[in-house]
Scaffold this motif. Sequence first.
Motif, PDB file in Angstrom:
ATOM      1  N   PHE A 152       0.946  -1.167   0.114  1.00  0.00           N
ATOM      2  CA  PHE A 152      -0.160  -0.151   0.053  1.00  0.00           C
ATOM      3  C   PHE A 152       0.878   1.162  -0.026  1.00  0.00           C
ATOM      4  CE2 PHE A 152      -4.121   1.902   0.853  1.00  0.00           C
ATOM      5  CZ  PHE A 152      -4.767   1.011   0.099  1.00  0.00           C
ATOM      6  N   ASP A 153       2.164   0.985   0.323  1.00  0.00           N
ATOM      7  CA  ASP A 153       2.928   2.168   0.256  1.00  0.00           C
ATOM      8  C   ASP A 153       3.261   2.988  -0.913  1.00  0.00           C
ATOM      9  OD1 ASP A 153       3.357   1.824   2.893  1.00  0.00           O
ATOM     10  OD2 ASP A 153       5.291   0.554   2.541  1.00  0.00           O
ATOM     11  N   ASP A 154       2.746   2.085  -2.059  1.00  0.00           N
ATOM     12  CA  ASP A 154       2.994   2.899  -3.328  1.00  0.00           C
ATOM     13  C   ASP A 154       1.547   3.853  -3.804  1.00  0.00           C
ATOM     14  OD1 ASP A 154       3.648  -0.114  -4.199  1.00  0.00           O
ATOM     15  OD2 ASP A 154       1.956   0.621  -4.988  1.00  0.00           O
ATOM     16  N   ILE A 155       0.672   3.791  -2.956  1.00  0.00           N
ATOM     17  CA  ILE A 155      -0.140   4.862  -3.048  1.00  0.00           C
ATOM     18  C   ILE A 155       0.468   6.264  -3.124  1.00  0.00           C
ATOM     19  CG2 ILE A 155      -2.471   6.260  -2.108  1.00  0.00           C
ATOM     20  CD1 ILE A 155      -3.260   3.676  -1.029  1.00  0.00           C
ATOM     21  N   PRO A 156       0.343   7.150  -4.368  1.00  0.00           N
ATOM     22  CA  PRO A 156       1.147   8.206  -4.300  1.00  0.00           C
ATOM     23  C   PRO A 156       0.414   9.339  -3.417  1.00  0.00           C
ATOM     24  CG  PRO A 156      -0.199   7.547  -6.520  1.00  0.00           C
ATOM     25  CD  PRO A 156      -0.607   6.692  -5.455  1.00  0.00           C
ATOM     26  N   ARG A 157       1.626   9.886  -2.792  1.00  0.00           N
ATOM     27  CA  ARG A 157       1.422  11.141  -1.716  1.00  0.00           C
ATOM     28  C   ARG A 157       1.858  12.294  -2.287  1.00  0.00           C
ATOM     29  NH1 ARG A 157       1.269   7.561   3.418  1.00  0.00           N
ATOM     30  NH2 ARG A 157       0.964   5.885   2.122  1.00  0.00           N
ATOM     31  N   ASP A 158       2.023  12.510  -3.747  1.00  0.00           N
ATOM     32  CA  ASP A 158       2.739  13.800  -4.193  1.00  0.00           C
ATOM     33  C   ASP A 158       1.995  14.893  -3.804  1.00  0.00           C
ATOM     34  OD1 ASP A 158       0.642  14.236  -6.209  1.00  0.00           O
ATOM     35  OD2 ASP A 158       1.551  12.347  -7.179  1.00  0.00           O
ATOM     36  N   PRO A 159       2.407  16.010  -4.148  1.00  0.00           N
ATOM     37  CA  PRO A 159       1.461  17.427  -3.712  1.00  0.00           C
ATOM     38  C   PRO A 159       0.646  17.798  -4.858  1.00  0.00           C
ATOM     39  CG  PRO A 159       3.791  17.999  -4.490  1.00  0.00           C
ATOM     40  CD  PRO A 159       3.670  16.365  -4.730  1.00  0.00           C
ATOM     41  N   SER A 160       0.328  16.944  -5.615  1.00  0.00           N
ATOM     42  CA  SER A 160      -0.684  17.255  -6.611  1.00  0.00           C
ATOM     43  C   SER A 160      -2.096  17.458  -5.835  1.00  0.00           C
ATOM     44  CB  SER A 160      -0.957  16.226  -7.821  1.00  0.00           C
ATOM     45  OG  SER A 160      -1.642  15.271  -7.089  1.00  0.00           O
ATOM     46  N   PRO A 161      -2.967  18.185  -6.660  1.00  0.00           N
ATOM     47  CA  PRO A 161      -4.095  18.295  -6.105  1.00  0.00           C
ATOM     48  C   PRO A 161      -4.992  17.253  -5.628  1.00  0.00           C
ATOM     49  CG  PRO A 161      -4.022  19.593  -8.272  1.00  0.00           C
ATOM     50  CD  PRO A 161      -2.945  18.555  -8.041  1.00  0.00           C
ATOM     51  N   ASP A 201      -4.583  14.401  -1.386  1.00  0.00           N
ATOM     52  CA  ASP A 201      -5.013  13.830  -0.164  1.00  0.00           C
ATOM     53  C   ASP A 201      -6.305  13.124  -0.466  1.00  0.00           C
ATOM     54  OD1 ASP A 201      -6.595  15.818  -1.659  1.00  0.00           O
ATOM     55  OD2 ASP A 201      -6.891  17.145  -0.102  1.00  0.00           O
ATOM     56  N   LEU A 202      -6.398  12.457  -1.424  1.00  0.00           N
ATOM     57  CA  LEU A 202      -7.641  11.310  -1.610  1.00  0.00           C
ATOM     58  C   LEU A 202      -7.088  10.323  -2.539  1.00  0.00           C
ATOM     59  CD1 LEU A 202     -10.801  11.603  -1.292  1.00  0.00           C
ATOM     60  CD2 LEU A 202     -10.818  12.459  -3.345  1.00  0.00           C
ATOM     61  N   CYS A 203      -7.202   9.110  -2.258  1.00  0.00           N
ATOM     62  CA  CYS A 203      -7.006   8.096  -3.006  1.00  0.00           C
ATOM     63  C   CYS A 203      -8.233   6.982  -3.040  1.00  0.00           C
ATOM     64  CB  CYS A 203      -5.852   7.379  -2.318  1.00  0.00           C
ATOM     65  SG  CYS A 203      -6.105   6.355  -1.211  1.00  0.00           S
ATOM     66  N   THR A 204      -8.069   6.241  -4.261  1.00  0.00           N
ATOM     67  CA  THR A 204      -9.240   5.305  -4.446  1.00  0.00           C
ATOM     68  C   THR A 204      -8.264   3.974  -4.460  1.00  0.00           C
ATOM     69  OG1 THR A 204     -10.312   6.765  -5.902  1.00  0.00           O
ATOM     70  CG2 THR A 204     -10.713   4.316  -6.210  1.00  0.00           C
ATOM     71  N   VAL A 205      -9.099   2.834  -4.055  1.00  0.00           N
ATOM     72  CA  VAL A 205      -8.457   1.485  -4.167  1.00  0.00           C
ATOM     73  C   VAL A 205      -9.963   0.499  -4.430  1.00  0.00           C
ATOM     74  CG1 VAL A 205      -7.881  -0.570  -2.842  1.00  0.00           C
ATOM     75  CG2 VAL A 205      -7.017   1.495  -2.101  1.00  0.00           C
ATOM     76  N   VAL A 206      -9.780  -0.210  -5.448  1.00  0.00           N
ATOM     77  CA  VAL A 206     -10.840  -1.158  -5.904  1.00  0.00           C
ATOM     78  C   VAL A 206     -10.165  -2.628  -5.743  1.00  0.00           C
ATOM     79  CG1 VAL A 206     -12.259  -1.830  -7.850  1.00  0.00           C
ATOM     80  CG2 VAL A 206     -11.922   0.586  -7.515  1.00  0.00           C
ATOM     81  N   GLN A 242     -14.928  -4.272  -4.009  1.00  0.00           N
ATOM     82  CA  GLN A 242     -15.057  -3.019  -3.224  1.00  0.00           C
ATOM     83  C   GLN A 242     -14.435  -2.095  -3.689  1.00  0.00           C
ATOM     84  OE1 GLN A 242     -14.029  -3.496   1.040  1.00  0.00           O
ATOM     85  NE2 GLN A 242     -15.521  -1.893   1.511  1.00  0.00           N
ATOM     86  N   TRP A 243     -15.053  -0.671  -3.655  1.00  0.00           N
ATOM     87  CA  TRP A 243     -14.652   0.538  -3.976  1.00  0.00           C
ATOM     88  C   TRP A 243     -14.316   1.423  -2.894  1.00  0.00           C
ATOM     89  CZ3 TRP A 243     -14.187   3.173  -8.871  1.00  0.00           C
ATOM     90  CH2 TRP A 243     -13.917   4.537  -8.967  1.00  0.00           C
ATOM     91  N   LEU A 244     -13.134   1.761  -2.782  1.00  0.00           N
ATOM     92  CA  LEU A 244     -12.917   2.503  -1.272  1.00  0.00           C
ATOM     93  C   LEU A 244     -12.250   3.774  -1.640  1.00  0.00           C
ATOM     94  CD1 LEU A 244     -11.534  -0.763   0.329  1.00  0.00           C
ATOM     95  CD2 LEU A 244     -12.894   0.951   1.994  1.00  0.00           C
ATOM     96  N   LEU A 256      -7.466 -11.836  -2.074  1.00  0.00           N
ATOM     97  CA  LEU A 256      -7.741 -10.429  -2.401  1.00  0.00           C
ATOM     98  C   LEU A 256      -6.764  -9.798  -3.580  1.00  0.00           C
ATOM     99  CD1 LEU A 256      -8.597  -7.594   0.202  1.00  0.00           C
ATOM    100  CD2 LEU A 256      -6.950  -7.258  -1.633  1.00  0.00           C
ATOM    101  N   GLU A 257      -7.283  -9.362  -4.397  1.00  0.00           N
ATOM    102  CA  GLU A 257      -6.466  -8.924  -5.628  1.00  0.00           C
ATOM    103  C   GLU A 257      -6.785  -7.283  -5.914  1.00  0.00           C
ATOM    104  OE1 GLU A 257      -6.657  -9.795 -10.266  1.00  0.00           O
ATOM    105  OE2 GLU A 257      -7.873 -10.918  -9.061  1.00  0.00           O
ATOM    106  N   ILE A 258      -5.786  -6.549  -5.689  1.00  0.00           N
ATOM    107  CA  ILE A 258      -6.132  -5.193  -6.288  1.00  0.00           C
ATOM    108  C   ILE A 258      -6.266  -4.965  -7.521  1.00  0.00           C
ATOM    109  CG2 ILE A 258      -5.091  -2.889  -5.732  1.00  0.00           C
ATOM    110  CD1 ILE A 258      -5.774  -4.003  -3.034  1.00  0.00           C
ATOM    111  N   LEU A 259      -7.297  -4.309  -7.788  1.00  0.00           N
ATOM    112  CA  LEU A 259      -7.595  -4.120  -9.421  1.00  0.00           C
ATOM    113  C   LEU A 259      -7.420  -2.630  -9.802  1.00  0.00           C
ATOM    114  CD1 LEU A 259     -11.195  -5.820  -9.479  1.00  0.00           C
ATOM    115  CD2 LEU A 259      -8.918  -6.622 -10.211  1.00  0.00           C
ATOM    116  N   THR A 260      -7.385  -1.682  -8.744  1.00  0.00           N
ATOM    117  CA  THR A 260      -6.783  -0.316  -9.018  1.00  0.00           C
ATOM    118  C   THR A 260      -6.680   0.254  -7.836  1.00  0.00           C
ATOM    119  OG1 THR A 260      -6.922   1.491 -10.390  1.00  0.00           O
ATOM    120  CG2 THR A 260      -8.990   1.002  -9.311  1.00  0.00           C
ATOM    121  N   LYS A 261      -5.480   1.134  -7.622  1.00  0.00           N
ATOM    122  CA  LYS A 261      -5.265   1.804  -6.767  1.00  0.00           C
ATOM    123  C   LYS A 261      -4.420   3.283  -7.031  1.00  0.00           C
ATOM    124  CE  LYS A 261      -1.171  -0.666  -4.548  1.00  0.00           C
ATOM    125  NZ  LYS A 261      -0.997  -1.236  -3.334  1.00  0.00           N
ATOM    126  N   GLY A 262      -4.886   4.220  -6.359  1.00  0.00           N
ATOM    127  CA  GLY A 262      -3.782   5.484  -6.674  1.00  0.00           C
ATOM    128  C   GLY A 262      -4.700   6.711  -6.341  1.00  0.00           C
TER     129      GLY A 262
END
Length: 441
Positions: free
Chosen positions: A9-18, A21-26, A69-71, A94-100
């Motif tokens: 999960f560490d590779d959910i981007p935390r860059d300073p783009s707009p 502060d929000l991410c999605t995981v499916v 699930q979409w979070l 459990l298989e992550i289909l998209t995250k970011g």
Amino acid sequence: MLNESRGSFDDIPRDPSPSADLCTVVYRSRAVKPLSDLDLKSLLRTAQARNQREAITGVVLYDSSHFFQWLEGPPAGVERVMESIRNDNRHRDLEILTKGAAPQRRFDGWDMKLAAPGASATSLRSEALEPPRDIIDGLRRQPAAAPSLLVKLVPLLPADNESPLSASLAGRELGNSAAAILRTVILDAVIPSLLDAHGFPPGRIEAPRANPRACELAELLIASDQTAALDLIRELRGKDGDVEQLFAPLLEPAARSLGDLWDEDVCSEFDVTLGLCRLQTAARLLGADSPRRILRVAQPSVLIAPVPGEIHQLVAGLDSEWLWHAGWSPRSEFPANERDLGDMLSSNWVDILDLSLSAAFRREESMPRLAGIIAGARRASRNPTLVVVVGGRAFVEDSAVGAEVGADVSSRTTRDIDRRMLESIQADGIVSPIVRAGRVQ
Ligand SMILES: Cc1cc2nc3c(=O)[nH]c(=O)nc-3n(C[C@H](O)[C@H](O)[C@H](O)COP(=O)(O)O)c2cc1C
């Protein structure tokens, strides 16, 4: 121990783009045993209470064997909840289909709704919704398409809740009704008026009629006298030099005839490749005479690319020319491999990915790989509801192949590609930030 298909999960981007502060995981997982209404109720209670604390929203779909699930929410909160979900022994695989990082919430106001077939007839009905059959079938056939399928649940939200799309369209300071009106205006008026601005009559898209002399053109293309080929194209393209007369009735069938000549051993693969290049040159040369439409309306962001490894670029070239003439500004790229393509989709917001195979060869052997490329593109995409369009001879001759490789739109001709793209966005009910921002040509 649960599996996870993509890194930690560490590779959910935390860059300073707009959107930092929000991410999605499916994700998708398999239920260890069938869950009763009571089991689902207890799962929902825990999830909703904790999601409210963590400002997480989303939906969980249970089809009696799998969960999808979409979070969405702040990355740290989503990470904490995902950690618990990963260790929950009610499901496995459990298989992550998209995250970011995500530009906006899609399920705003849903602290976690349940979507389950038959739920409306149970005691869960107040917090559950009935997913349409085509979404359940789509998830079973193409699990990787889950992000775009789950988003289709948004319009099913009861009217007393704020829809995420309308909230984001309207800005949070606007009330629900104003937001709902805006959403309706975009989907019911802006996109139809774009379709109309292009002169698209409602109704079926007719298959283009091939010019009977397209075979003759193919033969000239593999001969040494190229002036004769160009003269014939000039003669057949119609007086006004419209790309409409040039692409679908002439250049596309001539490309397929080149493939047939190779099939019949009349020419080599190299001759076919050269012939396709000549067609592309003719499209550029003669298309330049045709006027470009001025569009003063929003347009989607389109990335056009041949499938990585495909050496024939005619379809990509024609799609790009066609959209340019229609007043769009597509981006054309030539990704060397799948990672390249993934980088292009993760670094910029793309509404529509237009991937193409050869206009001359059927490329049957490429289909399993293409299915993997499309699934990978969806995972990499910054846009969880990326629309994927596929084109090339394979899709002209068998309209089912596109769906089999996981594409949303299977293009049979360059003509009307803009219409097919707009209709697919409208069908999804999704409007990207770029379309919303009303990018004006
Ligand atoms: C399919 C599935 C989806 C779940 N979704 C959520 C959720 O959205 N939010 C949540 O807090 N817990 C969710 N849970 C429950 C968590 O796995 C966990 O039981 C709960 O968060 C309590 O965590 P804890 O035991 O670490 O305190 C879900 C469980 C399953 C099996």
